[in-house]
Scaffold this active site. Structure first.
Site, PDB file in Angstrom:
ATOM      1  N   HIS A 125      16.053 -14.112 -12.300  1.00 23.74           N
ATOM      2  CA  HIS A 125      17.062 -13.423 -13.109  1.00 23.74           C
ATOM      3  C   HIS A 125      18.080 -14.423 -13.680  1.00 23.74           C
ATOM      4  O   HIS A 125      19.295 -14.287 -13.473  1.00 23.74           O
ATOM      5  CB  HIS A 125      17.780 -12.340 -12.299  1.00 23.74           C
ATOM      6  CG  HIS A 125      18.382 -11.274 -13.192  1.00 23.74           C
ATOM      7  ND1 HIS A 125      18.580  -9.977 -12.780  1.00 23.74           N
ATOM      8  CD2 HIS A 125      18.827 -11.318 -14.476  1.00 23.74           C
ATOM      9  CE1 HIS A 125      19.132  -9.277 -13.756  1.00 23.74           C
ATOM     10  NE2 HIS A 125      19.287 -10.070 -14.798  1.00 23.74           N
ATOM     11  N   ARG A 147      15.194  -5.493 -18.422  1.00 23.92           N
ATOM     12  CA  ARG A 147      15.569  -4.668 -17.278  1.00 23.92           C
ATOM     13  C   ARG A 147      14.301  -4.202 -16.565  1.00 23.92           C
ATOM     14  O   ARG A 147      13.384  -3.658 -17.183  1.00 23.92           O
ATOM     15  CB  ARG A 147      16.389  -3.451 -17.731  1.00 23.92           C
ATOM     16  CG  ARG A 147      17.770  -3.809 -18.267  1.00 23.92           C
ATOM     17  CD  ARG A 147      18.691  -4.283 -17.144  1.00 23.92           C
ATOM     18  NE  ARG A 147      20.030  -4.584 -17.631  1.00 23.92           N
ATOM     19  CZ  ARG A 147      20.451  -5.791 -17.954  1.00 23.92           C
ATOM     20  NH1 ARG A 147      19.617  -6.825 -17.878  1.00 23.92           N
ATOM     21  NH2 ARG A 147      21.688  -5.978 -18.360  1.00 23.92           N
ATOM     22  N   GLU A 204      16.373  -6.885  -6.161  1.00 25.16           N
ATOM     23  CA  GLU A 204      16.801  -8.272  -6.349  1.00 25.16           C
ATOM     24  C   GLU A 204      17.707  -8.700  -5.201  1.00 25.16           C
ATOM     25  O   GLU A 204      18.722  -8.047  -4.948  1.00 25.16           O
ATOM     26  CB  GLU A 204      17.512  -8.433  -7.696  1.00 25.16           C
ATOM     27  CG  GLU A 204      16.575  -8.227  -8.870  1.00 25.16           C
ATOM     28  CD  GLU A 204      17.179  -8.614 -10.215  1.00 25.16           C
ATOM     29  OE1 GLU A 204      18.396  -8.915 -10.286  1.00 25.16           O
ATOM     30  OE2 GLU A 204      16.432  -8.629 -11.206  1.00 25.16           O
TER      31      GLU A 204
END
Length: 336
Positions: free
Chosen positions: A295, A247, A276
């Site tokens: 990701h 994270r 993101e």
């Protein structure tokens, strides 16, 4: 007495293993819909009739919010195909007496794979080397240029510091041991000898100062936001690497960017970002000591197979009067 009728109606909106869905037809009237990755409420016109009739719902990205619950008067059980059911309004389900099961560790193996991929790519500069080669830079008049330009370190005998000794952290540890690494783990919930001879459980500052590579695998909560700040990064050696496939908010963005920009650490491998997707002009794209992936830690068909298996177990337990595992609101329901 069971919690569901012999032919309870099950609506699956998550990506789901067809074989698992077929097996569930012995207990449920199963209906699957094409998964949506939009993250919208399940209270959508095209789902209205199916949602209204559903006794149980399996969802992943779709939101089971107040609107969806209001549209699902028959709903009695929910499975969120997430490690934590962040797409489900837990308090609203609890008020209605609806258990919500999650699928913990569904992506632990493949996230550990990705984390170790980042470690290897970062310390061996493979991403940078591939770009350099694709751009046609390898010339016959200097065959050994890449041998010098992309010289990296080996992992055997070096120390991996793992932040978080949970499902993913433990799997990363196993991979590190197979590479002949020494392992340090920081996890305030683990006793010092939790891993025996495999790993040493240490304080955060100790881990940051002793590790050749630090990798992040703690859950994101109030105690872990900003866990790695400027003081912790300053403890890292100039030849150490930082990897985060966990994270982004665990790490102070400004502190890490400063360390990378000023070459206070050797480099970083990142699969998660504070915004993101990152802005097109994000400085990370211009740093030559950073390996980036978009990701993709959980991007594997294996995750769908695994969360389908866990969901199937939970649904069978519920339908036959048993106790499903990993019910996120079990304590609240028990005390209500």
């Amino acid at each position: 007495m069971t919690n569901a009728s012999p032919r309870a109606r099950l609506l699956i909106t998550a990506p789901f293993d067809p074989a698992a869905a077929e097996r569930l037809t012995d207990l449920f009237d199963v209906e699957t819909v094409e998964p949506s990755m939009a993250g919208d409420s399940l209270a959508r016109p095209e789902l209205a009739e199916r949602l209204a009739a559903a006794d149980a719902v399996v969802c992943e990205v779709d939101k089971l919010d107040e609107a969806a619950l209001a549209a699902a008067p028959a709903l009695k059980f929910v499975v969120s195909c997430r490690a934590n059911p962040v797409n489900v309004d837990l308090p609203a389900c609890t008020r209605r007496g609806i258990p919500v099961a999650a699928t913990p560790a569904r992506n632990a193996e493949i996230t550990a794979d990705l984390a170790f991929t980042l470690i290897l790519s970062t310390v061996r500069h493979t991403g940078e080397a591939e770009r350099w080669m694709r751009e046609g830079n390898w010339k016959a008049d200097d065959l050994f240029e890449p041998y010098v330009r992309f010289r990296g370190i080996g992992l055997g005998g070096r120390t991996l510091g793992i932040l978080g000794g949970g499902a993913i952290g433990r799997r990363v540890m196993r991979r590190a041991l197979a590479f002949g690494m020494k392992v340090l783990v920081h996890d305030p919930f683990l006793a010092q000898g939790a891993f025996g001879d495999d790993a040493e459980v240490v304080a955060l500052d100790d881990l940051m100062s002793r590790s050749d590579v630090v990798t992040v695998h703690v859950p994101l909560n109030a105690s872990t936001v900003g866990l790695v700040g400027s003081e912790q990064i300053a403890l890292m050696r100039p030849d150490a690497y930082f990897v985060n496939a966990g994270r982004a908010a665990v790490v102070d963005e400004a502190a890490l960017m400063t360390a990378l920009r000023e070459k206070r650490i050797a480099g970083a491998g990142l699969d998660v970002f504070w915004n993101e997707p990152p802005d097109a002009d994000c400085e990370l794209f211009r740093l030559d000591n950073v390996t980036l992936t978009p990701h993709i830690g959980g991007a594997s068909d294996d995750v769908v197979t695994e969360h389908s298996r866990i969901a199937e177990q939970a649904l069978r337990a519920w339908a036959t009067g048993g106790q499903p595992a990993a019910v996120a609101n079990a304590r609240e329901l028990a005390s209500s």
